[in-house]
Design a protein around this motif. Structure first.
Motif, PDB file in Angstrom:
ATOM      1  N   PHE A  17       0.837  -1.207   0.000  1.00 16.14           N
ATOM      2  CA  PHE A  17       0.000   0.000   0.000  1.00 16.14           C
ATOM      3  C   PHE A  17       0.873   1.259   0.000  1.00 16.14           C
ATOM      4  N   ALA A  18       1.922   1.220   0.842  1.00 15.13           N
ATOM      5  CA  ALA A  18       2.833   2.373   0.920  1.00 15.13           C
ATOM      6  C   ALA A  18       3.512   2.608  -0.412  1.00 15.13           C
ATOM      7  N   LEU A  19       3.957   1.490  -1.033  1.00 11.92           N
ATOM      8  CA  LEU A  19       4.625   1.623  -2.329  1.00 11.92           C
ATOM      9  C   LEU A  19       3.680   2.174  -3.397  1.00 11.92           C
ATOM     10  N   ALA A  20       2.443   1.662  -3.363  1.00 12.78           N
ATOM     11  CA  ALA A  20       1.449   2.119  -4.346  1.00 12.78           C
ATOM     12  C   ALA A  20       1.144   3.596  -4.138  1.00 12.78           C
ATOM     13  N   SER A  21       1.029   4.025  -2.859  1.00 15.73           N
ATOM     14  CA  SER A  21       0.755   5.436  -2.564  1.00 15.73           C
ATOM     15  C   SER A  21       1.888   6.316  -3.062  1.00 15.73           C
ATOM     16  N   ARG A  22       3.105   5.861  -2.816  1.00 15.16           N
ATOM     17  CA  ARG A  22       4.283   6.608  -3.243  1.00 15.16           C
ATOM     18  C   ARG A  22       4.302   6.757  -4.767  1.00 15.16           C
ATOM     19  N   ALA A  23       3.999   5.638  -5.435  1.00 13.66           N
ATOM     20  CA  ALA A  23       4.006   5.661  -6.903  1.00 13.66           C
ATOM     21  C   ALA A  23       2.936   6.602  -7.424  1.00 13.66           C
ATOM     22  N   ALA A  24       1.762   6.586  -6.753  1.00 13.08           N
ATOM     23  CA  ALA A  24       0.676   7.469  -7.184  1.00 13.08           C
ATOM     24  C   ALA A  24       1.062   8.919  -6.984  1.00 13.08           C
ATOM     25  N   ALA A  25       1.714   9.201  -5.842  1.00 14.31           N
ATOM     26  CA  ALA A  25       2.136  10.577  -5.563  1.00 14.31           C
ATOM     27  C   ALA A  25       3.139  11.051  -6.602  1.00 14.31           C
ATOM     28  N   GLN A  26       4.074  10.145  -6.956  1.00 17.29           N
ATOM     29  CA  GLN A  26       5.057  10.516  -7.953  1.00 17.29           C
ATOM     30  C   GLN A  26       4.388  10.776  -9.302  1.00 17.29           C
ATOM     31  N   ALA A  27       3.389   9.958  -9.596  1.00 21.62           N
ATOM     32  CA  ALA A  27       2.713  10.133 -10.876  1.00 21.62           C
ATOM     33  C   ALA A  27       1.981  11.460 -10.941  1.00 21.62           C
ATOM     34  N   ASP A  28       1.570  12.020  -9.783  1.00 15.45           N
ATOM     35  CA  ASP A  28       0.839  13.279  -9.763  1.00 15.45           C
ATOM     36  C   ASP A  28       1.758  14.493  -9.786  1.00 15.45           C
ATOM     37  N   ASP A  29       3.033  14.300  -9.699  1.00 14.82           N
ATOM     38  CA  ASP A  29       3.950  15.434  -9.670  1.00 14.82           C
ATOM     39  C   ASP A  29       3.857  16.239 -10.959  1.00 14.82           C
ATOM     40  N   MET A  30       3.944  17.554 -10.773  1.00 14.56           N
ATOM     41  CA  MET A  30       3.933  18.456 -11.927  1.00 14.56           C
ATOM     42  C   MET A  30       5.341  18.998 -12.127  1.00 14.56           C
ATOM     43  N   ALA A  31       5.901  18.710 -13.259  1.00 12.41           N
ATOM     44  CA  ALA A  31       7.242  19.231 -13.546  1.00 12.41           C
ATOM     45  C   ALA A  31       7.140  20.701 -13.926  1.00 12.41           C
ATOM     46  N   VAL A  32       8.085  21.482 -13.448  1.00 12.12           N
ATOM     47  CA  VAL A  32       8.181  22.883 -13.869  1.00 12.12           C
ATOM     48  C   VAL A  32       9.152  22.908 -15.033  1.00 12.12           C
ATOM     49  N   VAL A  33       8.658  23.297 -16.185  1.00 10.75           N
ATOM     50  CA  VAL A  33       9.495  23.244 -17.387  1.00 10.75           C
ATOM     51  C   VAL A  33       9.713  24.638 -17.954  1.00 10.75           C
ATOM     52  N   VAL A  34      10.905  24.833 -18.480  1.00  8.56           N
ATOM     53  CA  VAL A  34      11.267  26.105 -19.107  1.00  8.56           C
ATOM     54  C   VAL A  34      11.863  25.795 -20.475  1.00  8.56           C
ATOM     55  N   SER A  35      12.131  26.840 -21.227  1.00 10.05           N
ATOM     56  CA  SER A  35      12.760  26.655 -22.531  1.00 10.05           C
ATOM     57  C   SER A  35      14.145  26.046 -22.334  1.00 10.05           C
ATOM     58  N   SER A  36      14.563  25.247 -23.299  1.00  3.79           N
ATOM     59  CA  SER A  36      15.838  24.538 -23.111  1.00  3.79           C
ATOM     60  C   SER A  36      17.017  25.503 -23.080  1.00  3.79           C
ATOM     61  N   GLY A  37      16.856  26.718 -23.625  1.00  6.91           N
ATOM     62  CA  GLY A  37      17.945  27.686 -23.575  1.00  6.91           C
ATOM     63  C   GLY A  37      18.007  28.461 -22.274  1.00  6.91           C
ATOM     64  N   ASN A  38      17.024  28.256 -21.400  1.00  8.03           N
ATOM     65  CA  ASN A  38      16.980  28.988 -20.123  1.00  8.03           C
ATOM     66  C   ASN A  38      18.049  28.442 -19.176  1.00  8.03           C
ATOM     67  N   PRO A  39      18.933  29.297 -18.650  1.00  6.71           N
ATOM     68  CA  PRO A  39      19.998  28.780 -17.784  1.00  6.71           C
ATOM     69  C   PRO A  39      19.520  28.341 -16.393  1.00  6.71           C
ATOM     70  N   ALA A  40      18.280  28.646 -16.024  1.00 11.96           N
ATOM     71  CA  ALA A  40      17.800  28.290 -14.678  1.00 11.96           C
ATOM     72  C   ALA A  40      17.808  26.776 -14.490  1.00 11.96           C
ATOM     73  N   THR A  41      18.228  26.335 -13.323  1.00 11.21           N
ATOM     74  CA  THR A  41      18.219  24.903 -13.031  1.00 11.21           C
ATOM     75  C   THR A  41      17.348  24.583 -11.822  1.00 11.21           C
ATOM     76  N   THR A  42      17.094  25.583 -11.016  1.00 11.69           N
ATOM     77  CA  THR A  42      16.272  25.358  -9.824  1.00 11.69           C
ATOM     78  C   THR A  42      15.524  26.640  -9.478  1.00 11.69           C
TER      79      THR A  42
END
Lengths: 158, 457
Positions: A17-42
């Protein structure tokens, strides 16, 4: 079946159950994406909020930030509203007010697909967007939030 | 490319299997020379495709190895398997251009918005006061449209843009006047330096910044008296032509921002008390500086202060523009006053709560004399969003000196509460009902009802 067996089964169930919850949480993560030329990393979560609220409007190098969002009903939109602690109508009213105040030239660019997010990030070098971590495409540069990467423990954007 | 080759390979393989299968129905029939030729040809094609795929796989491996060596250290590698899979896809796009290949003006075009309102007001004025926005002074109640606005923005370059706000304001007997309420050429160098030239709304306090002309933006049906536009009898120079600079001060979690303005705020304001006169203040150039905090620890909280200074005259005119003879004992229009306006505010707007608190001290000092007037004003407004409904309460207070030499003698003492509710129909239309009770120094109290439909498009 002995008590030991039952306990073992229970423990196994809990672990799964814990593993499944963790996997579900990871699946819900929203990546913050920028243009590939943007020097920002964090980026910090506070700054991310400021950016999507239009309070911070340029990258450290001076490049104007271009907000690229998904339309109402998308998981990315729900994540954005959670990030800003607003309802859909509050969000729309907020941005209309931002434009009337002169604090923004226009509302964030809303695109209907991940493919168009990629295209928008190509057109706007200062672009930033939220995308479901499973939909990250080439041409999108994922940046860390508060030093954490999507899919990792404690990632704050869901 | 590799995917296309793979597809062709599968099609060829399928064809290879299907051709003998179809022929197998002819029991005992031996393949003809022509069929054998086709099969040989297909086998040859398959061998070619297999070789091509193998070559491509090798090239991809080489490219991936090169990319791994050249990729910036800070680029984030995704942890999720799905995302990792995405990253093994061959790079399809060329390096990003640092500048837009197209003209920004073409990309953005002209952004056009509009707003308007339809109002009904009932007011128990026994002696008519100033009527603005189409409200007929002294009437028991009438409809009016106040401001109808067109709002335009356009990007000129990556960092420069233009903003214009054109207002059609209702006057007497359904006449309308046009007012270019804002016209700004803006240049945003970065978050720390944003410059605007043109006609702007002065950043005295919070309200004038947060609530522009559109009634739709406001919770209440009208602006607090101290923040009313000067052209509608308000006390402050709400608009000016000149230069405005604003930006963030590096201050970590404090979120400190500054604003500095220099320009001409020359103002003509109609008297509130209904005497029909207007005061041409002949304002000199003004300076306005302010600081405000938006601390990270309390999103929605803003605390600020500003200081404004200019010089003004008490030049009273008839509506026709002719000079009104100065009353006995008055210093007349030649006397100049230094005007200083100090403002402080604490506002909280978040989680559906709106709590606005602003205080003002207006000091007008006779230049070359000791005569001065200190006029305090404040308002406090609290509202809470409950679904589409937002009930609100507001209390305001203005105490302007009634000495004939005071430029705000027509205002006098006014205070009292307002309360009501705003109901939002979808996002862009709202109905507001508001009850007002105003106590006036030396005159009968005023009770009013305002109904307003405000919209934006």
């Amino acid at each position: 079946m002995g008590v030991k067996s039952i306990a073992t089964l229970l423990l196994l169930g809990l672990a799964m159950f814990a593993l499944a919850s963790r996997a579900a949480a990871q699946a819900d993560d929203m990546a913050v994406v920028v243009s590939s030329g943007n020097p920002a990393t964090t980026i910090s979560l506070v700054d991310l909020r400021k950016i999507f609220a239009g309070a911070k409007r340029s990258w450290p190098g001076g490049q104007p930030i271009k907000l690229i969002t998904r339309g109402p009903g998308c998981v990315e939109r729900f994540a954005l509203l959670r990030l800003l602690a607003m309802s859909e109508s509050e969000y729309k009213q907020y941005w209309t007010a931002q434009v009337f105040r002169g604090d923004a030239d226009s509302e964030p660019l809303t695109v209907p697909s991940v493919g168009m997010q990629v295209e928008a990030l190509k057109i706007f070098p200062g672009g930033i967007s939220l995308v479901d971590v499973r939909d990250v495409k080439p041409g999108m540069k994922v940046i860390k939030v508060d030093g954490r990467q999507p899919g990792g423990a404690g990632y704050p954007v869901h | 490319m590799a995917r296309r080759i793979r597809t062709r390979f599968r099609c060829a393989l399928l064809a290879l299997l299907l051709v003998p299968a179809s022929r197998a129905q002819d029991a005992g029939a031996r393949p003809t020379d022509h069929e054998q030729e086709i099969v040989s040809h297909l086998i040859e094609q398959i061998k070619q495709l297999q070789q091509q795929e193998h070559d491509l796989q090798e090239r991809i491996k080489i490219l991936e190895a090169k990319q791994a060596q050249a990729s910036p250290a800070g680029e984030v590698a995704l942890a999720s398997p799905a995302a990792t899979q995405q990253r093994t896809e061959p790079p399809a796009s060329p390096p990003m251009p640092t500048e837009l290949p197209r003209d920004w003006h073409e990309v953005g075009g002209v952004q056009f918005r509009g707003f308007g309102e339809v109002d009904y007001q009932a007011l128990d004025q026994r002696k008519p006061e100033l009527g603005t926005g189409g409200f007929v002074p002294g009437s028991a109640g009438n409809f009016y449209t106040d401001d109808f606005g067109l709002f335009l923005t356009a990007r000129l370059t990556n960092k420069a843009s233009v903003l214009a706000e054109i207002i059609f304001e209702e006057g007497n007997a359904q006449s309308y006047t046009v007012d270019l309420r804002r016209m700004l050429l803006k240049y945003d160098y970065n978050d720390h330096l944003k410059v605007s030239f043109g006609r702007y709304q002065t950043n005295i306090g919070y309200y004038n910044w947060a609530f522009r002309s559109a009634a739709w933006l406001q919770t209440t049906a009208d602006r607090p008296l101290v923040m009313q536009y000067a052209s509608k009898g308000g006390l402050l120079p709400t608009q000016a032509v000149g230069l405005s600079v604003t930006g963030a001060v590096p201050s970590g979690k404090w979120g400190l921002n500054y604003v500095a303005e220099y320009g001409s705020s020359d103002t003509t304001r109609p008297d509130l008390n209904g005497d029909g006169f207007v005061t041409d203040e002949n304002n000199g150039n003004h300076v306005n500086v302010g600081l405000f905090l938006r601390p990270d620890v309390a999103p929605g909280l803003q605390i600020g202060s500003s200081y404004y200074h200019d010089q003004i005259s008490n030049n009273i005119l008839y509506a026709s523009g002719a000079q009104v003879p100065p009353p006995p004992g008055s210093l007349g229009p030649s006397a100049r006053y230094g005007q200083a306006i100090v403002n402080g505010y604490v506002v909280y707007v978040a989680h559906g709560i709106e709590f606005l608190n602003e205080g003002f001290l207006i000091r007008q000092t006779l230049i070359g004399g000791s005569l001065h007037f200190d006029m305090p004003a404040f308002y406090s407004q609290l509202s809470k969003q409950l679904g589409p409904l937002r009930p609100f309460v507001r209390y305001q207070y203005v105490n302007a000196n009634v000495n004939p030499n005071s430029i705000l003698d027509d205002v006098g003492l006014r205070f009292g509460p307002s309360f009501g509710a705003r109901y939002d129909f979808k996002q862009y239309m709202a109905f507001t009902a508001q009850l007002d009770h105003t106590v006036r120094g030396g005159q009968a109290d005023l009770n009013g009802l305002q109904l307003q439909w405000a919209f934006t498009f």
